[in-house]
Enzyme design. Structure first.
Site, PDB file in Angstrom:
ATOM      1  N   ASP A  12     101.843  56.746  58.852  1.00  0.00           N
ATOM      2  CA  ASP A  12     101.013  57.449  57.882  1.00  0.00           C
ATOM      3  C   ASP A  12      99.612  57.519  58.499  1.00  0.00           C
ATOM      4  O   ASP A  12      98.858  56.556  58.435  1.00  0.00           O
ATOM      5  CB  ASP A  12     100.990  56.692  56.553  1.00  0.00           C
ATOM      6  N   GLU A  73     103.822  61.558  58.921  1.00  0.00           N
ATOM      7  CA  GLU A  73     103.473  62.441  57.808  1.00  0.00           C
ATOM      8  C   GLU A  73     102.584  63.567  58.317  1.00  0.00           C
ATOM      9  O   GLU A  73     101.692  63.357  59.135  1.00  0.00           O
ATOM     10  CB  GLU A  73     102.750  61.667  56.712  1.00  0.00           C
ATOM     11  N   ASP A 145      98.832  51.752  52.818  1.00  0.00           N
ATOM     12  CA  ASP A 145      99.084  52.548  54.023  1.00  0.00           C
ATOM     13  C   ASP A 145     100.407  52.152  54.676  1.00  0.00           C
ATOM     14  O   ASP A 145     101.154  53.018  55.150  1.00  0.00           O
ATOM     15  CB  ASP A 145      97.933  52.383  55.021  1.00  0.00           C
TER      16      ASP A 145
END
Length: 176
Positions: A12, A73, A145
């Site tokens: 991420d 992502e 996260d």
């Protein structure tokens, strides 16, 4: 890790913190949490230094855990152009770190990740984090996260399984 397991690194990306999540996926689809952490990049004195910390941190994780694949992502649109630009640069650095280690990188939009984990693309972060905990049988609260990175890895595991059943590439499986 045995040959019947696949190790997936989920990322991420962020310009201040980048989430890292690693799972093992067994042949029967069961998933096991291996490692998760935020790479905190704020210790650097400038933005290029943050990118260096990101590269070094990812290389250390890749070298230690030896994933066979990576999922990251995609960047979402932001109201602040400078924030979006920095996020894109951090994402690019993360992808470069992975391909420099000869790892194939799959990309997933936030909506795709939410859909894969919760069943609806408009799910909120709390729902996604809850499902990560359930799917990986984790107790306690995950760092945000790191939880998001684990969600990316889980999404890739689901898409890989669907692609294998269909006999197609992972992007074809997602698009059907």
């Amino acid at each position: 890790m045995t040959s019947t397991r696949v190790r997936i690194l989920g990322i991420d990306p962020g310009s201040q913190r980048t989430g890292i999540g690693i799972i093992d996926v067994a042949a029967d689809g069961r998933m096991l949490h291996v490692h998760s952490q935020p790479l905190v990049l704020l210790a650097a004195e400038d933005f290029p230094g943050r990118l260096r910390l990101l590269l070094d941190g990812l290389w250390q994780v890749i070298d230690e855990f030896r994933p066979s694949g990576v999922a990251i992502e995609q960047v979402f649109l932001s109201k602040n152009p400078m924030s979006a630009l920095k996020l894109g640069q951090a994402r690019g650095a993360a992808m470069a770190a992975c391909v420099a280690r000869d790892l194939k990188v799959a990309e997933y939009a936030a909506r795709e990740i939410k859909l894969a984990l919760v069943g609806k693309g408009g799910a909120d972060k709390a729902q996604v984090q809850h499902m990560v905990g359930i799917l990986l049988n984790l107790k306690g609260k995950l760092q945000a996260d790191a939880a998001d990175a684990l969600a990316v890895a889980i999404t890739h595991a689901h898409v890989r399984a669907s692609a294998a059943r269909l006999g197609v590439d992972t992007r074809q499986a997602w698009g059907r």
